[in-house]
Design an enzyme around this catalytic site. Structure first.
Site, PDB file in Angstrom:
ATOM      1  N   LYS A  22       1.045  -1.247  -0.157  1.00  0.00           N
ATOM      2  CA  LYS A  22       0.058  -0.169  -0.003  1.00  0.00           C
ATOM      3  C   LYS A  22       0.840   1.252  -0.012  1.00  0.00           C
ATOM      4  CE  LYS A  22      -1.529   1.661   4.208  1.00  0.00           C
ATOM      5  NZ  LYS A  22      -1.361   3.041   4.031  1.00  0.00           N
ATOM      6  N   ASN A  23       1.909   1.319   0.938  1.00  0.00           N
ATOM      7  CA  ASN A  23       2.538   2.536   0.885  1.00  0.00           C
ATOM      8  C   ASN A  23       3.605   2.871  -0.215  1.00  0.00           C
ATOM      9  OD1 ASN A  23       1.510   3.009   3.310  1.00  0.00           O
ATOM     10  ND2 ASN A  23       3.209   2.483   4.573  1.00  0.00           N
ATOM     11  N   ARG A  92      -4.897  10.411   4.963  1.00  0.00           N
ATOM     12  CA  ARG A  92      -3.693  11.680   5.201  1.00  0.00           C
ATOM     13  C   ARG A  92      -2.533  11.566   3.575  1.00  0.00           C
ATOM     14  NH1 ARG A  92      -2.123  14.079   9.215  1.00  0.00           N
ATOM     15  NH2 ARG A  92       0.049  13.788   8.273  1.00  0.00           N
ATOM     16  N   CYS A 116      -4.328  12.345  13.399  1.00  0.00           N
ATOM     17  CA  CYS A 116      -4.952  11.137  13.503  1.00  0.00           C
ATOM     18  C   CYS A 116      -4.699  10.311  14.598  1.00  0.00           C
ATOM     19  CB  CYS A 116      -4.687  10.367  12.154  1.00  0.00           C
ATOM     20  SG  CYS A 116      -2.986   9.725  12.364  1.00  0.00           S
ATOM     21  N   ARG A 121       0.919  14.213  13.618  1.00  0.00           N
ATOM     22  CA  ARG A 121       1.471  14.396  12.117  1.00  0.00           C
ATOM     23  C   ARG A 121       1.516  15.579  11.375  1.00  0.00           C
ATOM     24  NH1 ARG A 121      -0.773   8.391  10.053  1.00  0.00           N
ATOM     25  NH2 ARG A 121       1.315   8.421   8.945  1.00  0.00           N
ATOM     26  N   PRO A 122       2.129  16.415  11.716  1.00  0.00           N
ATOM     27  CA  PRO A 122       2.377  17.806  10.816  1.00  0.00           C
ATOM     28  C   PRO A 122       3.094  17.468   9.399  1.00  0.00           C
ATOM     29  CG  PRO A 122       4.191  17.666  12.479  1.00  0.00           C
ATOM     30  CD  PRO A 122       3.224  16.394  12.872  1.00  0.00           C
ATOM     31  N   ILE A 123       2.932  18.606   8.728  1.00  0.00           N
ATOM     32  CA  ILE A 123       3.445  18.301   7.612  1.00  0.00           C
ATOM     33  C   ILE A 123       4.480  19.617   7.308  1.00  0.00           C
ATOM     34  CG2 ILE A 123       1.641  17.192   6.108  1.00  0.00           C
ATOM     35  CD1 ILE A 123       0.748  19.766   5.082  1.00  0.00           C
ATOM     36  N   ASP A 124       4.635  20.230   8.258  1.00  0.00           N
ATOM     37  CA  ASP A 124       5.519  21.416   8.202  1.00  0.00           C
ATOM     38  C   ASP A 124       6.970  21.210   7.188  1.00  0.00           C
ATOM     39  OD1 ASP A 124       6.190  19.665  10.373  1.00  0.00           O
ATOM     40  OD2 ASP A 124       7.818  20.914  10.941  1.00  0.00           O
ATOM     41  N   LEU A 125       7.347  19.802   7.423  1.00  0.00           N
ATOM     42  CA  LEU A 125       8.693  19.670   6.499  1.00  0.00           C
ATOM     43  C   LEU A 125       8.603  19.718   4.953  1.00  0.00           C
ATOM     44  CD1 LEU A 125      10.160  16.717   8.929  1.00  0.00           C
ATOM     45  CD2 LEU A 125      10.825  19.484   8.792  1.00  0.00           C
ATOM     46  N   ASP A 308       5.185   0.666  12.005  1.00  0.00           N
ATOM     47  CA  ASP A 308       3.846   0.060  11.629  1.00  0.00           C
ATOM     48  C   ASP A 308       4.010  -1.453  11.982  1.00  0.00           C
ATOM     49  OD1 ASP A 308       3.223   2.281  10.357  1.00  0.00           O
ATOM     50  OD2 ASP A 308       3.549   1.495   8.336  1.00  0.00           O
ATOM     51  N   LEU A 330       8.704   7.062  17.030  1.00  0.00           N
ATOM     52  CA  LEU A 330       8.113   7.772  15.864  1.00  0.00           C
ATOM     53  C   LEU A 330       6.988   8.697  16.200  1.00  0.00           C
ATOM     54  CD1 LEU A 330      10.358   6.204  14.491  1.00  0.00           C
ATOM     55  CD2 LEU A 330       9.093   6.515  12.436  1.00  0.00           C
ATOM     56  N   ARG A 400      -8.670  -0.352   5.161  1.00  0.00           N
ATOM     57  CA  ARG A 400      -7.714   0.636   4.551  1.00  0.00           C
ATOM     58  C   ARG A 400      -6.404   0.098   3.885  1.00  0.00           C
ATOM     59  NH1 ARG A 400      -5.947   4.396   8.093  1.00  0.00           N
ATOM     60  NH2 ARG A 400      -4.284   4.728   6.203  1.00  0.00           N
TER      61      ARG A 400
HETATM   62  C1  UD1 Z   1       4.869   6.924   6.514  1.00  0.00           C
HETATM   63  C2  UD1 Z   1       3.863   5.655   6.266  1.00  0.00           C
HETATM   64  C3  UD1 Z   1       3.206   5.346   7.636  1.00  0.00           C
HETATM   65  C4  UD1 Z   1       4.614   5.101   8.639  1.00  0.00           C
HETATM   66  C5  UD1 Z   1       5.319   6.393   8.804  1.00  0.00           C
HETATM   67  C6  UD1 Z   1       6.550   5.925   9.408  1.00  0.00           C
HETATM   68  C7  UD1 Z   1       2.854   6.203   3.965  1.00  0.00           C
HETATM   69  C8  UD1 Z   1       1.741   6.358   3.407  1.00  0.00           C
HETATM   70  N1  UD1 Z   1       2.755   6.117   5.525  1.00  0.00           N
HETATM   71  O1  UD1 Z   1       3.884   8.102   6.994  1.00  0.00           O
HETATM   72  O2  UD1 Z   1       2.427   3.941   7.515  1.00  0.00           O
HETATM   73  O3  UD1 Z   1       3.948   4.595   9.890  1.00  0.00           O
HETATM   74  O4  UD1 Z   1       5.676   6.652   7.319  1.00  0.00           O
HETATM   75  O5  UD1 Z   1       7.497   4.883   8.821  1.00  0.00           O
HETATM   76  O6  UD1 Z   1       3.984   5.803   3.644  1.00  0.00           O
HETATM   77  N2  UD1 Z   1       6.941  14.832  10.800  1.00  0.00           N
HETATM   78  C9  UD1 Z   1       7.078  16.124  11.163  1.00  0.00           C
HETATM   79  N3  UD1 Z   1       6.853  16.937   9.983  1.00  0.00           N
HETATM   80  C10 UD1 Z   1       6.609  16.612   8.599  1.00  0.00           C
HETATM   81  C11 UD1 Z   1       6.408  15.080   8.466  1.00  0.00           C
HETATM   82  C12 UD1 Z   1       6.734  14.243   9.495  1.00  0.00           C
HETATM   83  O7  UD1 Z   1       7.219  16.288  12.333  1.00  0.00           O
HETATM   84  O8  UD1 Z   1       6.407  17.431   7.788  1.00  0.00           O
HETATM   85  C13 UD1 Z   1       7.405  13.542  11.969  1.00  0.00           C
HETATM   86  C14 UD1 Z   1       5.869  12.753  12.112  1.00  0.00           C
HETATM   87  O9  UD1 Z   1       5.046  13.311  13.017  1.00  0.00           O
HETATM   88  C15 UD1 Z   1       6.389  11.672  12.779  1.00  0.00           C
HETATM   89  C16 UD1 Z   1       7.909  11.621  12.018  1.00  0.00           C
HETATM   90  O10 UD1 Z   1       8.096  12.670  11.203  1.00  0.00           O
HETATM   91  O11 UD1 Z   1       6.736  11.851  14.006  1.00  0.00           O
HETATM   92  C17 UD1 Z   1       7.926  10.414  10.944  1.00  0.00           C
HETATM   93  O12 UD1 Z   1       6.442  10.792  10.250  1.00  0.00           O
HETATM   94  P1  UD1 Z   1       6.591  10.424   8.365  1.00  0.00           P
HETATM   95  O13 UD1 Z   1       7.677   9.471   7.949  1.00  0.00           O
HETATM   96  O14 UD1 Z   1       6.436  11.654   7.865  1.00  0.00           O
HETATM   97  O15 UD1 Z   1       5.362   9.497   8.422  1.00  0.00           O
HETATM   98  P2  UD1 Z   1       4.333   9.477   6.984  1.00  0.00           P
HETATM   99  O16 UD1 Z   1       4.988   9.570   5.907  1.00  0.00           O
HETATM  100  O17 UD1 Z   1       3.163  10.240   7.491  1.00  0.00           O
END
Ligand code: UD1
Length: 421
Positions: A22-23, A92, A116, A121-125, A308, A330, A400
């Site tokens: 899926k991922n 997401r 969630c 789970r921010p997207i700031d990066l 996961d 994480l 899902r």
């Molecule tokens: C992806 C996977 C999810 C898995 C996760 C970690 C997909 C669709 N989902 O989720 O199944 O559990 O990787 O292996 O591939 N973070 C920030 N800012 C950001 C982005 C991330 O602070 O902009 C933090 C997150 O809150 C978390 C960490 O970075 O603590 C890792 O998250 P991330 O690798 O981004 O997870 P996803 O890509 O959402």
């Protein structure tokens, strides 16, 4: 709403086939936005998250055709650049459309995915990186509105934290950018590697694939031409979950269509706990342990122990002879399954990000509630060894990400059925 009813305490046997990841499928489907012709993707898992991203692509104007495990996507007809809340809220990972839409059209609007169950789970990066590539970004009424009229410019991006979808978004944005983009501290998950390999094979030069430093040479807004079919890699988390099903019931089962290299850390941890394996080219057989030992688990980015798989190993730790500790590094709130497992008789003590799991738990069937995708599978695993009947509710979380979980477990001999509330 559907729920699963499971009769515990029986052994499993036989073989099943693991589906596509899926991922890996989600970023590949988002990447079709970057192509000028039809893209064919094979080995796609028929799970709800895949249906959601296809729905999103159609809503943007792409034509999609998904039969069996093959999808044909033609994104050349996309005219709409708004990823709407009604679809994004279901998943997401819809944020994966942000990078490719902005790179191709120079503007887009993507609904903010929100938090969630497993954390904020921010997207700031993701946003910071696109800004470094020249985008202007504002958050307006729950949407990320991004624009870069002259197209994205290559940049050097240092990720403060390793992010999987963040790396994928930047790679896709960089694919059509002007000039070269360097990502330092990039994610190395096999799903990120596959996205890079596919783009590289179709004309986007990417160096450092599989390392934490990627260099992407952008095409300068020229769309990519798909040259051959893409085959999604096997799902290492689905495989890991079924390995845990074999382990928790101390049974011998075989999984076909797997890639052992992606399962390395999971196999090592199961070996530490006493299990043995037969590895063949595309299959793996787990064999019963003489004694199931407790384990010390700390989640981290690939190739470390995957977050996961944390919930499934917690279920397994419940039947070990000794105690286990599970440290979640994480996500801040990825222990929602603990209270449900406790309702089944588990002895688990939570302290901040660490769960201390006592061994030799006597588990009893109960009504339990799924809270997120992987937590749900942990409840199913515990139910396989509990006394009596367990009903796992809210299994839309499971749907899902797992292809017909109950059918695959039935095939292995589990007493499990899907019923309506
Ligand atoms: C992806 C996977 C999810 C898995 C996760 C970690 C997909 C669709 N989902 O989720 O199944 O559990 O990787 O292996 O591939 N973070 C920030 N800012 C950001 C982005 C991330 O602070 O902009 C933090 C997150 O809150 C978390 C960490 O970075 O603590 C890792 O998250 P991330 O690798 O981004 O997870 P996803 O890509 O959402």
């Amino acid at each position: 709403m559907d729920y699963l009813e499971i009769e515990g305490d029986n052994k499993l046997s036989g073989a099943i086939k693991i589906d596509g990841a899926k991922n890996a499928a989600l970023p590949l489907l988002a990447a079709t936005i970057l192509f000028k012709n039809e893209v064919t993707i094979d080995n796609l898992p028929r799970v709800n998250d895949v249906f959601t991203i296809l729905q999103l692509l159609e809503n943007l104007g792409a034509t999609t055709n998904f039969e069996d495990n093959q999808a044909k996507i033609d994104a050349s007809s996309i005219t709409n650049t708004t990823a709407i809340y009604d679809i994004v809220r279901k998943m997401r990972a819809s944020i994966l459309t942000l990078g490719p839409l902005l790179a191709r059209f120079g503007e887009c609007k993507v609904s903010l995915p929100g938090g969630c169950a497993i954390g904020q789970r921010p997207i700031d990066l993701h946003l910071k990186a696109l800004e470094m590539m020249g985008a202007e970004i504002v958050i307006e009424q729950g949407y990320v509105r991004a624009s870069v009229p002259k197209g994205l410019q290559g940049a050097t991006i240092v990720l403060d934290k390793i992010t999987v979808t963040g790396t994928e978004n930047i790679v896709m944005a960089a694919a059509l950018a002007h000039g070269e983009t360097k990502i330092i501290n990039a994610a190395k998950e096999p799903e990120v590697v596959q996205l890079c390999e596919v783009l590289n094979a179709n004309g986007v030069k990417i160096e450092g694939i599989g390392s934490d430093e990627l260099i992407i040479k952008g095409t300068g807004q020229k769309l990519i031409e798909a040259k051959k079919n893409i085959t999604v890699i096997p799902d290492r988390i689905e495989a890991g979950t079924y390995l845990c099903a074999g382990a928790i019931t101390n049974s011998k089962i075989t999984l076909n269509n797997v890639n052992h290299t992606h399962l390395f850390t999971i196999i090592l941890k199961l070996q530490e706990m006493g299990f043995d394996f037969d590895l063949k080219e595309n299959s793996i057989t787990i064999k019963p342990a003489a004694k199931i030992k407790g384990a010390k688990i700390t989640t981290s980015e690939y190739p470390g122990f995957p977050t996961d798989m944390q919930a499934q190993f917690m279920a397994l730790a419940l039947v070990a002879e000794g105690a286990s500790s599970i440290d979640e590094k994480l996500f801040e709130n990825r222990f929602m399954h603990v209270s449900e497992l406790i309702r089944m008789g588990a002895n688990i003590i939570l302290s901040n990000h660490t769960a201390m799991v006592e061994g030799k738990n006597e588990l009893n069937g109960a009504d339990v509630m799924a809270t997120d995708l992987r937590a749900s599978s942990a409840l199913v695993l515990a139910a396989l060894v509990a006394n009596g009947t367990t009903r796992v509710h809210r299994i839309y979380h499971l749907d899902r990400g797992y292809v017909t979980l109950e059918k695959k477990l039935q095939q292995l001999g589990a007493k499990i059925k899907r019923l309506k509330e």
